[in-house]
Design an enzyme around this catalytic site. Structure first.
Site, mmCIF file in Angstrom:
data_model
loop_
_atom_site.group_PDB
_atom_site.id
_atom_site.type_symbol
_atom_site.label_atom_id
_atom_site.label_comp_id
_atom_site.label_asym_id
_atom_site.label_seq_id
_atom_site.Cartn_x
_atom_site.Cartn_y
_atom_site.Cartn_z
ATOM 1 N N SER A 18 0.815 -1.225 0.000
ATOM 2 C CA SER A 18 0.000 0.000 0.000
ATOM 3 C C SER A 18 0.852 1.280 0.000
ATOM 4 C CB SER A 18 -0.904 0.009 1.233
ATOM 5 O OG SER A 18 -1.565 1.253 1.313
ATOM 6 N N SER A 20 -0.564 4.044 1.048
ATOM 7 C CA SER A 20 -1.215 4.915 2.046
ATOM 8 C C SER A 20 -0.297 5.316 3.207
ATOM 9 C CB SER A 20 -2.486 4.255 2.584
ATOM 10 O OG SER A 20 -3.454 4.221 1.563
ATOM 11 N N LYS A 68 -13.310 -4.528 3.290
ATOM 12 C CA LYS A 68 -14.195 -3.357 3.194
ATOM 13 C C LYS A 68 -15.665 -3.707 3.447
ATOM 14 C CE LYS A 68 -11.474 -0.542 -0.022
ATOM 15 N NZ LYS A 68 -11.495 0.206 -1.281
ATOM 16 N N ASN A 89 -14.239 2.152 3.859
ATOM 17 C CA ASN A 89 -12.786 2.270 3.636
ATOM 18 C C ASN A 89 -12.121 3.187 4.660
ATOM 19 O OD1 ASN A 89 -13.342 4.920 2.754
ATOM 20 N ND2 ASN A 89 -11.728 4.824 1.210
ATOM 21 N N ASP A 105 -13.964 6.665 -0.855
ATOM 22 C CA ASP A 105 -13.706 6.391 -2.281
ATOM 23 C C ASP A 105 -14.732 7.113 -3.159
ATOM 24 O OD1 ASP A 105 -11.473 4.790 -2.034
ATOM 25 O OD2 ASP A 105 -12.601 2.904 -2.016
ATOM 26 N N GLY A 131 -16.858 -4.448 -8.769
ATOM 27 C CA GLY A 131 -16.406 -4.670 -7.398
ATOM 28 C C GLY A 131 -16.563 -3.416 -6.551
ATOM 29 N N GLY A 238 -5.471 6.309 -11.332
ATOM 30 C CA GLY A 238 -6.100 6.262 -10.015
ATOM 31 C C GLY A 238 -5.364 7.003 -8.913
#
Ligand code: NAP
Length: 271
Positions: A18, A20, A68, A89, A105, A131, A238
């Site tokens: 990730s 993040s 999630k 999320n 999101d 998804g 993204g």
């Protein structure tokens, strides 16, 4: 809003890849907040116990694959986007002790896709995938006043279930090729492009004024974004959505907007 978080984590399995932590830790440093955003690699069977522990620590954080959907049932309160997508999320412990689940999101996609397309009304959209990412896209698109949404997913019942769950006005199609010459926004919400896969759709079939939004991000950009840009189309990968959803999560946790430039500078170069 959140009470001051005792701990900040990313819950997922696996989570090592990730971006993040780099992004959120840059935002924490820039804001002078003495917390570190940590990875928590939790197998699905251990999620419930992990969340109990996080409640005790008045923790906040993000949730990624595969937790999630499961996180929805573990929260005391859900925001509108979390209810509409059926996925959490972002979470935090509220001042009254309740664990709140949100889905940033939705607004993350909304902000970065609006920056790409400008005028949203009247768009003819093709969404690939059914998804969690596609759910956030469909919920955001409900606000856009689009002319038409077509959804293509290789597992068709999943696309039908997604449309029913989000309440979007959209049509499931069994082949994306015939609609490609008509659409004015192509959105890829499948992982195709994460590695060196084929393109999820052929940009050569698109109109000159069709914008292309790829939820996938990777160093060197995705093949879809490169091919669409080579045709002169407007594109976004993204990364913008990743930064926006993370920035909105930070606002939920701390009640202040993070330094988005600091977040961007912690991410890999696009090219
Ligand atoms: P997901 O819940 O697993 O859904 C993936 C969707 O893509 C499903 O419809 C799946 O179909 C389909 N799919 C998977 N592999 C495929 C293939 N080889 N060919 C055709 N369809 C395929 O995943 P997700 O959470 O929506 O994420 C999808 C992508 O979006 C990932 O790359 C993720 O990193 C990205 N994403 C980015 C952001 C961001 O902030 N930029 C946010 C969310 C997601 P089946 O049901 O048949 O498996």
């Amino acid at each position: 809003m959140s009470g001051a978080p005792g701990r900040l984590v990313l819950l997922g399995h696996p989570v090592g890849h990730s971006l993040s932590p780099a992004m959120q830790n840059a935002a924490l440093r820039a804001a002078g907040i003495p917390l570190r955003y940590e990875l928590m690699d939790i197998a699905p069977r251990r999620l419930e116990d992990a969340v109990l522990q996080l409640r005790r620590e008045r923790a906040a954080g993000n949730v990624t694959i595969p937790h999630k959907e499961a996180m929805v049932a573990l929260c005391d309160r859900l925001t509108g986007p979390a209810i509409a997508t059926g996925a959490v999320n972002t979470f935090w412990t509220a001042v009254d002790g309740a664990l709140v689940g949100d889905n940033t999101d939705v607004d993350g996609f909304d902000a970065s896709a609006r920056a790409l397309v400008g005028r949203t009304a009247g768009r003819d959209v093709l969404l690939l995938g059914a998804g969690g990412g596609a759910a956030a896209v469909l919920v955001a698109l409900k606000r856009w006043g689009v002319a038409r949404i077509s959804v293509y997913a290789r597992t068709e019942p999943r696309a039908r279930a997604l449309i029913a769950r989000t309440g979007a006005v959209a049509t499931v199609i069994d082949d994306p090729t015939p609609v490609l010459p008509d659409i004015t926004l192509l959105i890829n919400a499948t992982p195709i492009g994460l590695r060196d896969d084929p393109l999820p759709a052929d940009p050569a079939a698109l109109r000159r004024d069709c914008a292309v939004f790829d939820l996938v991000y990777r160093a060197g950009e995705t093949a879809l974004v490169r091919a669409a840009r080579a045709r002169g189309l407007s594109t976004a990968d993204g990364l913008g959505m990743l930064v926006e959803q993370g920035a909105l999560a930070f606002e939920r946790w701390f009640g202040v907007a993070p330094d988005r430039d600091a977040m961007w500078s912690a991410l890999p170069e696009r090219r």
